[in-house]
Design an enzyme around this catalytic site. Structure first.
Site, mmCIF file in Angstrom:
data_model
loop_
_atom_site.group_PDB
_atom_site.id
_atom_site.type_symbol
_atom_site.label_atom_id
_atom_site.label_comp_id
_atom_site.label_asym_id
_atom_site.label_seq_id
_atom_site.Cartn_x
_atom_site.Cartn_y
_atom_site.Cartn_z
ATOM 1 N N ASP A 56 43.897 50.234 38.055
ATOM 2 C CA ASP A 56 44.295 50.005 36.672
ATOM 3 C C ASP A 56 45.259 48.825 36.592
ATOM 4 O O ASP A 56 45.984 48.534 37.559
ATOM 5 C CB ASP A 56 44.994 51.246 36.095
ATOM 6 C CG ASP A 56 44.061 52.436 35.981
ATOM 7 O OD1 ASP A 56 42.831 52.236 35.968
ATOM 8 O OD2 ASP A 56 44.565 53.572 35.903
ATOM 9 N N ARG A 57 45.284 48.174 35.458
ATOM 10 C CA ARG A 57 46.176 47.027 35.253
ATOM 11 C C ARG A 57 47.618 47.357 35.665
ATOM 12 O O ARG A 57 48.280 46.553 36.325
ATOM 13 C CB ARG A 57 46.149 46.611 33.781
ATOM 14 C CG ARG A 57 47.123 45.470 33.449
ATOM 15 C CD ARG A 57 47.319 45.322 31.960
ATOM 16 N NE ARG A 57 46.148 44.800 31.275
ATOM 17 C CZ ARG A 57 45.998 43.521 30.928
ATOM 18 N NH1 ARG A 57 46.947 42.630 31.186
ATOM 19 N NH2 ARG A 57 44.911 43.130 30.302
#
Length: 216
Positions: A56-57
């Site tokens: 995930d970012r």
């Protein structure tokens, strides 16, 4: 610069310590991403490396890149077969009961025009299994190691929030949000048959130290 964040490199693989806030795939707004920086990670090869999996970012830590198509196929098969060992460290907004355990909670995707999409526990969803171990606690929070046996989207985040009933500190979707989501891909081990396995460990980023917890 991603070339300064290499944890492992040989002729077929690179593992980088992806910083929090940097997405793996190029977002619609064309802001920086690992995908747009792969030219910095050729190290003498003409071919660009390719990300084998996704973080995930807002998740930092170990990200595996394949340096050729054959390696990409083999690594992807290892992930799909559950042969890759992964360790994540997370600070939770609470202290779980017990010292360790297993979360078995199937996950499904839901979406709405008002809130967008998210994952949630659903017996009709895809099976998901995560082992966990309490590393340290204090101040009403806990440092927990998670060992996912499957690789579902947002698996650890939902398993913490719904499985343990305690969200990850700073999680903007499943928790209260904050300046940083305290989830870090701390270690990765990829078997390669007769070849030496890929092993990488990423140190905890600075924002973890501000919570009062050291490396687990």
């Amino acid at each position: 610069m991603l070339e300064d964040r290499v944890l492992f490199i040989d002729g077929e693989a690179i593992v980088i310590d992806k910083p929090a806030g940097l997405p793996v795939d190029r977002p619609r707004d064309r802001s920086p991403a690992v995908e747009t920086m792969l030219g910095d990670l050729t190290f003498g090869f003409q071919r660009l490396p390719v990300a084998v999996h996704r973080l995930d970012r807002d998740t930092s830590g170990c990200l595996l890149l394949a340096r050729n198509p054959k390696a990409l196929k083999r690594f992807a098969q290892s992930f799909e077969a559950g042969a890759v060992s992964k360790k994540y460290l997370a600070v939770l907004d609470g202290v779980p009961e017990g010292a360790s355990g297993t979360i078995e909670l199937a996950l499904a995707k839901v979406s709405s025009a008002a809130t967008g999409w998210r994952m949630h526990g659903d017996p009709r969803g895809k099976p998901a299994l995560t082992r966990w171990k309490l590393i340290d606690s204090g101040g009403g929070r806990a440092l927990v190691a998670f060992y996912p046996e499957t690789g579902r989207t947002h698996q650890i985040r939902v398993h913490a929030a719904e499985g343990l009933g305690i969200p990850i500190m700073g999680d903007p979707v499943y928790g209260a949000g904050g300046p940083h989501m305290m989830l870090h891909a701390a270690a990765l081990t990829v078997p390669r048959g007769a070849k030496p396995e890929i092993r990488a460990t990423a140190p905890l980023p600075g924002h973890f130290a501000a919570t009062g917890f050291g490396d687990g």
